[in-house]
Scaffold this active site. Structure first.
Site, PDB file in Angstrom:
ATOM      1  N   ARG A  73      50.512  -6.739  -5.345  1.00  0.00           N
ATOM      2  CA  ARG A  73      50.724  -5.380  -4.861  1.00  0.00           C
ATOM      3  C   ARG A  73      52.131  -4.939  -5.276  1.00  0.00           C
ATOM      4  O   ARG A  73      53.095  -5.696  -5.133  1.00  0.00           O
ATOM      5  CB  ARG A  73      50.612  -5.299  -3.328  1.00  0.00           C
ATOM      6  CG  ARG A  73      49.195  -5.360  -2.798  1.00  0.00           C
ATOM      7  CD  ARG A  73      48.380  -4.103  -3.156  1.00  0.00           C
ATOM      8  NE  ARG A  73      47.048  -4.120  -2.594  1.00  0.00           N
ATOM      9  CZ  ARG A  73      45.959  -4.597  -3.204  1.00  0.00           C
ATOM     10  NH1 ARG A  73      46.039  -5.108  -4.416  1.00  0.00           N
ATOM     11  NH2 ARG A  73      44.775  -4.533  -2.615  1.00  0.00           N
ATOM     12  N   GLU A 108      50.858   4.274  -6.960  1.00  0.00           N
ATOM     13  CA  GLU A 108      49.759   4.282  -7.933  1.00  0.00           C
ATOM     14  C   GLU A 108      48.892   5.520  -7.751  1.00  0.00           C
ATOM     15  O   GLU A 108      48.650   5.912  -6.608  1.00  0.00           O
ATOM     16  CB  GLU A 108      48.902   3.011  -7.770  1.00  0.00           C
ATOM     17  CG  GLU A 108      49.686   1.749  -8.118  1.00  0.00           C
ATOM     18  CD  GLU A 108      48.887   0.460  -7.914  1.00  0.00           C
ATOM     19  OE1 GLU A 108      47.692   0.547  -7.582  1.00  0.00           O
ATOM     20  OE2 GLU A 108      49.482  -0.611  -8.091  1.00  0.00           O
ATOM     21  N   HIS A 168      46.265  -1.320 -12.587  1.00  0.00           N
ATOM     22  CA  HIS A 168      45.671  -2.056 -11.466  1.00  0.00           C
ATOM     23  C   HIS A 168      44.210  -2.420 -11.763  1.00  0.00           C
ATOM     24  O   HIS A 168      43.289  -1.946 -11.085  1.00  0.00           O
ATOM     25  CB  HIS A 168      45.777  -1.249 -10.170  1.00  0.00           C
ATOM     26  CG  HIS A 168      45.616  -2.099  -8.943  1.00  0.00           C
ATOM     27  ND1 HIS A 168      46.238  -1.814  -7.755  1.00  0.00           N
ATOM     28  CD2 HIS A 168      44.906  -3.234  -8.710  1.00  0.00           C
ATOM     29  CE1 HIS A 168      45.909  -2.724  -6.848  1.00  0.00           C
ATOM     30  NE2 HIS A 168      45.099  -3.604  -7.419  1.00  0.00           N
TER      31      HIS A 168
HETATM   32  C1  DGY Z   1      41.872  -6.043  -4.474  1.00  0.00           C
HETATM   33  O1  DGY Z   1      40.704  -6.394  -4.354  1.00  0.00           O
HETATM   34  O2  DGY Z   1      42.661  -5.988  -3.542  1.00  0.00           O
HETATM   35  C2  DGY Z   1      42.295  -5.631  -5.821  1.00  0.00           C
HETATM   36  O3  DGY Z   1      43.628  -5.331  -5.896  1.00  0.00           O
HETATM   37  C3  DGY Z   1      41.436  -4.466  -6.211  1.00  0.00           C
HETATM   38  O4  DGY Z   1      41.480  -4.294  -7.533  1.00  0.00           O
END
Ligand code: DGY
Length: 327
Positions: A238, A267, A286
């Site tokens: 993240r 984002e 992402h």
């Molecule tokens: C998640 O599943 O948390 C991923 O970051 C989504 O792409």
């Protein structure tokens, strides 16, 4: 009568058919994210919501008084207000396991791209800028094989990355984690390390931490200062776990060699973000889990969690902090 649920994004037909067997459902079919006012109307009388990283606040829950479950179609659930969900007795589930290998693959894509400057040279060649006048040393990058990889966060995905690194690329793998993993140490020959020695010796520092109150801006100026000047920073967890201003400064000042980023503090990333203008930074939108098969598996897992809850069973993937609601 079947329980009412709402699905806040388009999902594969097979997954929709599975939900249809057990639930009276409505679904948002547009590719653009559902506007909040529309979502609030839809959840006013449903028992279940399936959503892609949906932001679940106290105010949201107050407008969905019959809600029993929010089934997140993602593994990260930083958009859940855990306290509010606990208070209101609303279960939250997520989609662990099914995306681990895909995210680990992408992490290696970033490691290889940033170290061997793959995207940088791809752009150069396609831009017609490869010519004989360029000296050989200009193309030099950093080796991945036999280098030291420092993984911060040894959860399910961290483990898959460690396996690739140790067995495939014969890297030395150091890891830092809340809990030591003796079984993995034995299995893959990886080593636990305190954070500072890891930062000071790794050629690649890879962050794989969930975002929560204790990890927000966990990685900042002090940590970048400890990294080697030829080290590469990788983040596919993240964006907000990293102080992005400190990352930009570290790159500008040559404190680190480069970075590979699948995630950003905001984002979609701001078009003016300086990271987008740096040749030594590989950026992605992402897409850690974004393969057809994995996204199908995530949708199916989220559907199974949703159906289990609204039909009176305990879903398989209740998030850790809300397990107290089902005990
Ligand atoms: C998640 O599943 O948390 C991923 O970051 C989504 O792409």
């Amino acid at each position: 009568m079947k329980p009412k649920v709402f699905i806040a994004k388009p999902i594969p037909k097979e997954v929709e058919n599975y939900i249809a067997q057990y639930c009276d459902y409505k679904i948002w079919k547009n590719q653009e994210p559902i506007p909040m006012d529309v979502l609030l109307k839809e959840v006013a009388d449903v028992e279940g919501l399936m959503t892609p990283k949906g932001i679940i606040t106290r105010e949201f829950l107050e407008k969905a008084p019959r809600l029993k479950i929010v089934s997140n179609i993602a593994v990260g659930y930083d958009a859940f207000d855990i306290h509010a969900m606990k208070e209101q007795g609303v279960l939250g589930t997520h989609t662990p396991y099914v995306l681990d290998e895909s995210v680990a693959d992408l992490a290696f894509g970033l490691i290889l791209s940033a170290s061997r400057r793959i995207t940088e040279f791809n752009n150069m060649v396609k831009g017609g800028k490869w010519d004989k006048s360029i000296r050989e040393t200009y193309f030099y990058g950093q080796d991945v094989h036999h280098a030291t990889l420092g993984i911060i966060g040894m959860g399910r995905i961290g483990e898959k990355i460690a396996r690739r690194a140790a067995l495939g690329f014969e890297m030395k793998v150091l890891y830092n984690s809340i809990r030591r993993k003796p079984v993995l140490e034995e299995k893959y020959g990886i080593h636990y390390s305190e954070l500072n020695p890891l930062l000071e010796s790794a050629d690649f520092v890879l962050l794989m931490l969930p975002l929560n109150n204790s990890t927000y801006h966990f990685f900042g100026e002090e940590q970048f200062n400890r990294m080697k000047s030829n080290a590469i920073f990788i983040n596919c967890s993240r964006g907000q776990v990293v102080d992005e201003t400190a990352l930009i400064a570290a790159l500008k000042e040559g404190k680190i060699y480069g970075a590979g980023l699948d995630v950003f503090e905001v984002e979609p990333v701001d078009k003016e973000n300086p990271l987008l203008k740096m040749d030594n930074v590989v950026v992605l939108p992402h897409i850690g889990s974004a393969t057809e098969q994995t996204r199908f598996d995530m949708a199916m897992k989220a559907a199974e969690n949703l159906v289990a809850c609204v039909t009176g069973r305990v879903p398989e993937n209740v998030v850790q902090e809300l397990k107290c609601l089902v005990k």
